[in-house]
Scaffold this motif. Structure first.
Motif, PDB file in Angstrom:
ATOM      1  N   ILE A 171       0.840  -1.203   0.000  1.00 14.68           N
ATOM      2  CA  ILE A 171       0.000   0.000   0.000  1.00 14.68           C
ATOM      3  C   ILE A 171       0.874   1.251   0.000  1.00 14.68           C
ATOM      4  N   GLN A 172       0.576   2.147  -0.954  1.00  9.54           N
ATOM      5  CA  GLN A 172       1.357   3.389  -1.082  1.00  9.54           C
ATOM      6  C   GLN A 172       0.574   4.603  -0.582  1.00  9.54           C
ATOM      7  N   SER A 173      -0.747   4.553  -0.747  1.00  9.65           N
ATOM      8  CA  SER A 173      -1.558   5.676  -0.270  1.00  9.65           C
ATOM      9  C   SER A 173      -2.979   5.180  -0.057  1.00  9.65           C
ATOM     10  N   LEU A 174      -3.689   5.885   0.805  1.00  6.33           N
ATOM     11  CA  LEU A 174      -5.075   5.494   1.057  1.00  6.33           C
ATOM     12  C   LEU A 174      -5.900   6.722   1.385  1.00  6.33           C
ATOM     13  N   GLY A 175      -7.203   6.564   1.258  1.00  9.14           N
ATOM     14  CA  GLY A 175      -8.075   7.698   1.533  1.00  9.14           C
ATOM     15  C   GLY A 175      -9.530   7.271   1.500  1.00  9.14           C
ATOM     16  N   ALA A 176     -10.407   8.267   1.561  1.00 11.72           N
ATOM     17  CA  ALA A 176     -11.850   8.017   1.501  1.00 11.72           C
ATOM     18  C   ALA A 176     -12.459   9.018   0.531  1.00 11.72           C
ATOM     19  N   GLY A 177     -13.645   8.677   0.039  1.00  6.13           N
ATOM     20  CA  GLY A 177     -14.309   9.524  -0.955  1.00  6.13           C
ATOM     21  C   GLY A 177     -14.429  10.982  -0.531  1.00  6.13           C
ATOM     22  N   ALA A 178     -14.537  11.214   0.782  1.00  9.18           N
ATOM     23  CA  ALA A 178     -14.694  12.588   1.271  1.00  9.18           C
ATOM     24  C   ALA A 178     -13.482  13.466   0.972  1.00  9.18           C
ATOM     25  N   ALA A 179     -12.360  12.839   0.583  1.00  5.89           N
ATOM     26  CA  ALA A 179     -11.178  13.645   0.219  1.00  5.89           C
ATOM     27  C   ALA A 179     -11.477  14.512  -1.000  1.00  5.89           C
ATOM     28  N   VAL A 180     -12.511  14.143  -1.744  1.00  6.96           N
ATOM     29  CA  VAL A 180     -12.883  14.900  -2.949  1.00  6.96           C
ATOM     30  C   VAL A 180     -13.982  15.909  -2.581  1.00  6.96           C
ATOM     31  N   LEU A 181     -13.581  17.092  -2.217  1.00  6.11           N
ATOM     32  CA  LEU A 181     -14.511  18.188  -1.898  1.00  6.11           C
ATOM     33  C   LEU A 181     -15.564  17.818  -0.849  1.00  6.11           C
TER      34      LEU A 181
END
Ligand code: 0L1
Ligand code: MG
Length: 262
Positions: free
Chosen positions: A192-202
């Protein structure tokens, strides 16, 4: 800005893209006073040149959609550009690193609308009601500028670094998911290089589509039904190297993978 300068600046970035070579950002010395409005005029000329060369627009893409990126670039609004048919990579296929300058990838959540959306005043709810499908995607960005070093007008003139798109085939209705809490992990060669959630988009990926509709309305344009829309990176962009196996997993929305060869 006169027509000759618009054409010269579009040629400048377009030639770099065609020849796969880095250039200094426009605002470094060629035209330091480039404004955002002028940059979109240059982008329009670049788009016209690509259409004239026989390529077709597949769909729009949004960029600079994360809080972190907006802060870094000191802006309040995202930007948009276009994915062309020669940029599309089939899921599971391999790309050649030599077809790019210094590519990076961004996991994104794609939307396909069931009906056109025309601003101003389009809301996140309007987008969700108009959406036919959401799907997982990976954008390949490849700024034509040295070291990805640019100002906001530079990157708008460069079609927001658009260079590739891998559209996943796991289609879902938007009401089947809570898109802001969809988790995403990006792995290279199993790590794994990076992770996030949909809320990262605005805050919510549908808000990105609303923002696109409202920005396009300033030009009398709309977001068209049936075309895939890339809403913006869910994680930080990750650099690609020959030999990489890319796999992005999306909670409840499948996964997308491809290979990178010499
Ligand atoms: O799609 C994007 O968010 C990228 C927009 C341009 C910024 C970059 O090249 O990093
Ligand atoms: Mg992107």
């Amino acid at each position: 800005m006169d027509k000759d300068r618009v054409k010269a600046l579009a040629d400048y970035v377009h030639n770099a893209e065609k020849e796969k070579r880095e250039i200094r950002k426009i605002t470094a010395e060629l035209y330091p006073e480039l404004t955002i409005e002028e940059a979109y005029v240059v982008q329009e000329e670049l788009v016209r040149q690509k259409l004239e060369a026989g390529y077709n627009i597949v769909g729009p893409k949004m960029g600079i959609t994360s809080e972190a990126k907006m802060k870094q670039m000191n802006v309040d609004n995202p930007i948009y550009g276009y994915v062309f048919d020669n940029m599309v990579v089939e899921e599971g296929d391999a790309i050649s690193i030599s077809d790019y300058i210094h590519p990076k990838i961004e996991p994104e959540i794609g939307f396909i609308l069931g009906r056109d959306l025309e601003g101003p005043g389009v809301t996140t709810l309007d987008v969700l009601r108009a959406t036919e499908y959401v799907f997982p995607a990976i954008e390949i960005i490849d700024s034509r500028y040295e070291n990805f070093n640019f100002t906001l007008p530079d990157v708008v003139a460069d079609n927001t670094s658009a260079a590739g798109a891998v559209f996943g085939t796991y289609l879902r209705k938007p009401e089947e998911l809570e898109l802001d809490v969809v988790g995403v992990t990006l792995s290279l060669n199993g790590e794994i290089q990076s992770l996030g959630a949909g809320a990262a988009v605005l805050g919510h990926p549908a808000k990105s589509v609303a923002s696109l509709a409202n920005m396009l309305s300033e030009k009398g344009e709309k977001v068209e039904a049936g075309k895939p829309i890339l809403t913006g990176g869910v994680t930080a962009a990750v650099k690609l190297t020959a030999g990489d196996f890319v796999n992005v997993k999306y909670g409840g929305l499948g996964n997308v993978s491809f290979f990178v060869k010499e």
